[in-house]
Design a protein around this motif. Sequence first.
Motif, PDB file in Angstrom:
ATOM      1  N   ALA A  25     -23.796-120.774  32.170  1.00 54.29           N
ATOM      2  CA  ALA A  25     -23.569-119.456  32.778  1.00 54.29           C
ATOM      3  C   ALA A  25     -24.851-118.895  33.379  1.00 54.29           C
ATOM      4  CB  ALA A  25     -22.996-118.494  31.738  1.00 54.29           C
ATOM      5  N   ALA A  26     -25.953-119.062  32.680  1.00 53.81           N
ATOM      6  CA  ALA A  26     -27.234-118.545  33.181  1.00 53.81           C
ATOM      7  C   ALA A  26     -27.702-119.313  34.415  1.00 53.81           C
ATOM      8  CB  ALA A  26     -28.291-118.613  32.088  1.00 53.81           C
ATOM      9  N   LYS A  27     -27.561-120.631  34.396  1.00 54.54           N
ATOM     10  CA  LYS A  27     -28.060-121.468  35.500  1.00 54.54           C
ATOM     11  C   LYS A  27     -27.176-121.410  36.741  1.00 54.54           C
ATOM     12  CE  LYS A  27     -31.629-123.237  33.362  1.00 54.54           C
ATOM     13  NZ  LYS A  27     -32.989-122.956  33.758  1.00 54.54           N
ATOM     14  N   THR A  28     -25.899-121.078  36.577  1.00 55.32           N
ATOM     15  CA  THR A  28     -24.977-121.079  37.715  1.00 55.32           C
ATOM     16  C   THR A  28     -24.509-119.668  38.089  1.00 55.32           C
ATOM     17  OG1 THR A  28     -23.062-121.417  36.277  1.00 55.32           O
ATOM     18  CG2 THR A  28     -24.141-123.398  37.170  1.00 55.32           C
ATOM     19  N   SER A  29     -25.160-118.663  37.531  1.00 52.29           N
ATOM     20  CA  SER A  29     -24.803-117.255  37.808  1.00 52.29           C
ATOM     21  C   SER A  29     -23.343-116.960  37.496  1.00 52.29           C
ATOM     22  CB  SER A  29     -25.117-116.896  39.262  1.00 52.29           C
ATOM     23  OG  SER A  29     -26.492-117.048  39.514  1.00 52.29           O
TER      24      SER A  29
END
Length: 125
Positions: free
Chosen positions: A56-60
């Motif tokens: 979730a953090a890396k792919t917004s």
Amino acid sequence: MFMTTLQVAAGGAIGAALRFLMGVGILKATGPGFPLGVLSVNILGSFAMGFFVVFAAKTSNTHLSPFVMTGILGGFTTFSAFSLEAYTLFERGQTAAAASYVGASVVLSIAGLIAGVFIARGIWA
């Protein structure tokens, strides 16, 4: 807020159904005894929580967190949230707080269960 609550509720229904099905499947495959179903759900849920947090953090895609983390994974196993919180404390360098959190969670949760059993048995004895 209402839509987010609906996302959590929908995810929770999915996660709870998955937990039930996995528990039944493992029980049928291995038979009664050691709680492999609960153990497997806790391990898989914790893995999924760790994977999703980074994804979730890396792919917004953090907007999916209420549905996936609180809903699906929370319904599947709250142990995944516990694991994430303990790891986050550890990762921040708060090792003593992480150890205290783990110890208190395990001991006090079991104590709470025992208290509930004794009180309920006293009421319905």
